[in-house]
Design a protein around this motif. Structure first.
Motif, PDB file in Angstrom:
ATOM      1  N   SER A 225       0.845  -1.194   0.000  1.00 46.96           N
ATOM      2  CA  SER A 225       0.000   0.000   0.000  1.00 46.96           C
ATOM      3  C   SER A 225       0.881   1.246   0.000  1.00 46.96           C
ATOM      4  O   SER A 225       2.028   1.209   0.469  1.00 46.96           O
ATOM      5  N   LEU A 227       0.895   5.802   0.285  1.00 47.24           N
ATOM      6  CA  LEU A 227       0.183   7.041   0.547  1.00 47.24           C
ATOM      7  C   LEU A 227       0.675   8.070  -0.454  1.00 47.24           C
ATOM      8  O   LEU A 227       1.882   8.193  -0.693  1.00 47.24           O
ATOM      9  N   LYS A 236      -4.833   7.044   0.172  1.00 49.79           N
ATOM     10  CA  LYS A 236      -4.220   5.733   0.209  1.00 49.79           C
ATOM     11  C   LYS A 236      -4.556   4.935  -1.053  1.00 49.79           C
ATOM     12  O   LYS A 236      -5.677   5.024  -1.566  1.00 49.79           O
ATOM     13  N   ALA A 427      -6.759   3.524  -5.933  1.00 52.31           N
ATOM     14  CA  ALA A 427      -7.327   4.255  -4.784  1.00 52.31           C
ATOM     15  C   ALA A 427      -8.820   4.396  -5.024  1.00 52.31           C
ATOM     16  O   ALA A 427      -9.246   4.822  -6.100  1.00 52.31           O
ATOM     17  N   GLU A 451      -9.792   0.128   3.443  1.00 51.17           N
ATOM     18  CA  GLU A 451      -8.878   0.801   2.515  1.00 51.17           C
ATOM     19  C   GLU A 451      -9.581   1.879   1.681  1.00 51.17           C
ATOM     20  O   GLU A 451      -8.949   2.541   0.877  1.00 51.17           O
ATOM     21  N   ASN A 453     -11.120   5.394   0.815  1.00 52.62           N
ATOM     22  CA  ASN A 453     -10.966   6.788   1.224  1.00 52.62           C
ATOM     23  C   ASN A 453     -12.337   7.439   1.223  1.00 52.62           C
ATOM     24  O   ASN A 453     -13.252   6.969   0.555  1.00 52.62           O
ATOM     25  N   LYS A 470       5.445   4.047   1.712  1.00 49.23           N
ATOM     26  CA  LYS A 470       5.010   2.755   1.161  1.00 49.23           C
ATOM     27  C   LYS A 470       5.098   1.694   2.247  1.00 49.23           C
ATOM     28  O   LYS A 470       5.962   1.771   3.123  1.00 49.23           O
TER      29      LYS A 470
END
Length: 616
Positions: A225, A227, A236, A427, A451, A453, A470
């Motif tokens: 994952s 950011l 994310k 995302a 996960e 957003n 990461k």
DNA sequence: GCAAGGTC
């Protein structure tokens, strides 16, 4: 004098009201020309084995195949054991007196298979010979009732419906009573090991899930994952693939161009997708959906919710509770605006009720074709005060759902951004543009993933964003969750849909296992038999339950398909097929399962013994 | 003692 007989007092009173009958007598209501009486559901049941001379549980009685079934007055459990229910006896006497005076009988039990059976069992038990007509309505509004009485059908039109109902009843007795005694006897006759067309597949579902979880081997997998940042907003993204191999994941991880590794803008936007999504309001509640919600929100058992709702119904605060329909007809819908007005001062939903007065109501829950014996659960609009907190909670779920169901769609914008940086990331973002029905309870969605957003920043294809961080995530596959009452109720409703055989699936399309009225009691039966226990909110099989499951799991009696087969044949009988063929098949099946269980039970005798040792 | 179905 014409006698109208309903399935339950509430309907009898409703019919009487339409006719202007007001003279209340004990167990019926009188007017000139018509008297209105009622049953309390099934007053009569098939007599138990001892009434045919099968005294005690003995191998030599099996299989018990009564040449002619007898009817017996419904029993209740008291400290002296099972006795005839005095209230039932009294109501039967009232009905007998009215039938004796009758010139004609009008059957107004619920429009369905069991409704027909409730009347016919009374009629035959009382040895009544008078002619009867059938009222067949699916809505209880004044207009529907008047219309129904103008279009009474000949009673004999429903003979085949009675045949199918009678077959259902006798078949359940034959298979259930014989299988129960056969297994109990062969397992040593120390404890009741009950089996039945509905309870055994239900037990099987719980046991199969339990064993699946117990033998589940979790697999480790890896995910990457990242950011990203845009306009000071961090969001994310997660790798589109999972990796079973750690080395592979680490190798890919090293390819991700994040800021700490010296790449100021390593996230390449390769696709941006933004789609509006409309989410329609939920349907009104039927009993099962309400039981599921109450179990999730408050931890109430299916049985508790049914009792609370029955109580609210008896206080005239909600409509008929044991409904399997989540719809109302146009006639009921016509009264909904006024009904909503009664809740404009409600502490929680008042504002939304006021809002509904200003819009065109959503009609998703309005569909007369999908109303069966009863419509969806609605509040009546009578003022509710002084309710216990549990009752209030259920009542509010009914009222809140009504407000939701007629509310506007929830409008969302779903955004999906694809990012390339060594590998592909996605995302997801969801923004609610207009809450619509979701503003009633203001709860987050149950299907929301961690996960996801909330909102995503505006980005364009070709942009290159900094990856601030990461992570290599080590995760494990999880087994399905244990059944709880909510998920079990849902499974009972939908198990028909998983049947592979198309015809059987079709036969079960509107039913599932059990009925709305009986599902809570199925769960309670399994608990009483000590087949399952409640642990927190989960339903866990006991040693005894698992032992029984082992014996029956590959047999028909443990499959939901058995109900599918029966439903298919019962529907054929309703449209005129021979009763004889089905009955002889059931007799053959009864003989077979009885013989199999008389042998098979010996294998679990020891396992029941073990349980006692553990407890000692 | 036991089914599944309905309901106060």
């Amino acid at each position: 004098m014409k006698i109208v007989i309903a399935e339950k007092p509430s309907v009898g009173r409703e019919l009487a009201k339409v006719f202007g009958a007001t003279t209340r007598k004990d167990g019926y209501i009188e007017s000139k020309g018509y008297s209105f009486t009622w049953a309390f559901g099934h007053l009569l049941q098939l007599a138990p084995p001892q009434d045919y001379g099968f005294i005690g549980w003995r191998k030599q009685h099996l299989p018990m195949l009564p040449a002619k079934f007898k009817l017996a007055i419904r029993k209740i459990k008291t400290k002296d054991g099972f006795v005839e229910d005095p209230a039932v006896r009294k109501q039967l006497d009232t009905i007998k007196k009215l039938f004796d005076e009758a010139t004609e009988i009008i059957v107004a039990t619920d429009a369905g298979r069991e409704g027909e059976l409730i009347f016919r069992y009374i009629y035959y038990y009382l040895k009544c010979k008078k002619p009867f007509k059938r009222l067949w309505i699916s809505s209880q509004t004044d207009e529907a009732i008047k219309d129904g009485f103008r279009n009474l059908k000949p009673g004999t039109d429903y003979d085949t419906l009675f045949n199918s109902a009678h077959c259902r009843s006798e078949s359940d007795w034959l298979v259930g009573m014989n299988a129960t005694q056969a297994l109990s006897i062969s397992a040593g006759n120390r404890t009741v090991l009950s089996l039945g067309r509905v309870q055994t597949p239900t037990l099987a579902m719980i046991c199969a899930r339990f064993l699946e979880i117990k033998t589940f081997v979790p697999q480790t997998f890896y995910q990457i994952s990242i950011l990203l940042i845009k306009d000071e907003q961090i969001f994310k993204a997660v790798s589109t693939s999972n990796y079973k191999n750690k080395e592979e994941a680490e190798k890919l991880f090293s390819l991700v161009e994040d800021v700490p590794s010296g790449f100021p803008t390593g996230g390449n936007i390769t696709a941006v997708e933004a789609k509006p999504r409309k989410e329609p309001p939920p349907l009104l509640h039927d009993l099962s959906s309400l039981q599921q919600e109450a179990n999730k929100k408050k931890g109430f058992t299916a049985d508790q919710t049914l009792n609370l709702l029955q109580n609210l119904y008896e206080s005239k605060l909600v409509s008929y509770p044991r409904t399997g329909s989540r719809y109302i007809g146009d006639d009921v819908f016509a009264g909904v605006p006024d009904l909503i007005t009664k809740f404009t001062n409600h502490p929680d939903f008042g504002k939304q009720a006021q809002f509904l007065q200003t819009i065109t109501l959503n009609k998703r829950s309005v569909n007369a074709k999908k109303v069966t014996d009863h419509h969806a659960v609605l509040p009546t609009g009578e003022e509710a005060y002084g309710l216990s907190s549990d009752k209030q909670a259920i009542y509010d779920m009914v009222v809140g759902r009504m407000i939701e169901a007629f509310h506007q769609e929830c409008l969302k914008e779903i955004t999906k951004i694809t990012i390339q940086s060594g590998l592909t990331f996605i995302a997801n973002g969801t923004v609610i543009r207009s809450a619509g029905w979701r503003s009633v309870f203001n709860e987050t969605e149950d299907d929301k993933k961690d996960e996801d957003n909330a909102a995503l920043p505006k980005v364009a294809v070709g942009e290159q964003l900094p990856i601030t961080e990461k992570s290599l995530l080590e995760k494990q596959t999880k087994p399905k969750p244990m059944f709880n009452e909510a998920s079990l109720l849902k499974a009972l409703e939908t198990c028909g849909k998983e049947i592979e055989d198309e015809e059987l699936r079709y036969a079960m399309k509107d039913s599932g296992l059990g009925t709305p009225a009986t599902r809570a009691s199925i769960i309670e039966t399994l608990i009483t038999r000590e087949y399952i226990t409640r642990e927190k909110r989960n339903l866990i099989p006991s040693t005894k339950g698992l032992a029984v499951y082992e014996v029956v799991k590959d047999k028909q009696i443990a499959q939901a398909e058995l109900t599918g087969q029966w439903e298919k044949r019962l529907e054929e009988i309703r449209s005129g097929a021979s009763v004889k063929d089905f009955k002889s098949e059931i007799t053959e099946y009864t003989k077979m399962i009885t013989n199999e269980l008389l042998i098979a039970g010996a294998s679990i005798s020891g396992r029941l013994e073990d349980k006692k040792l553990e407890q000692a």
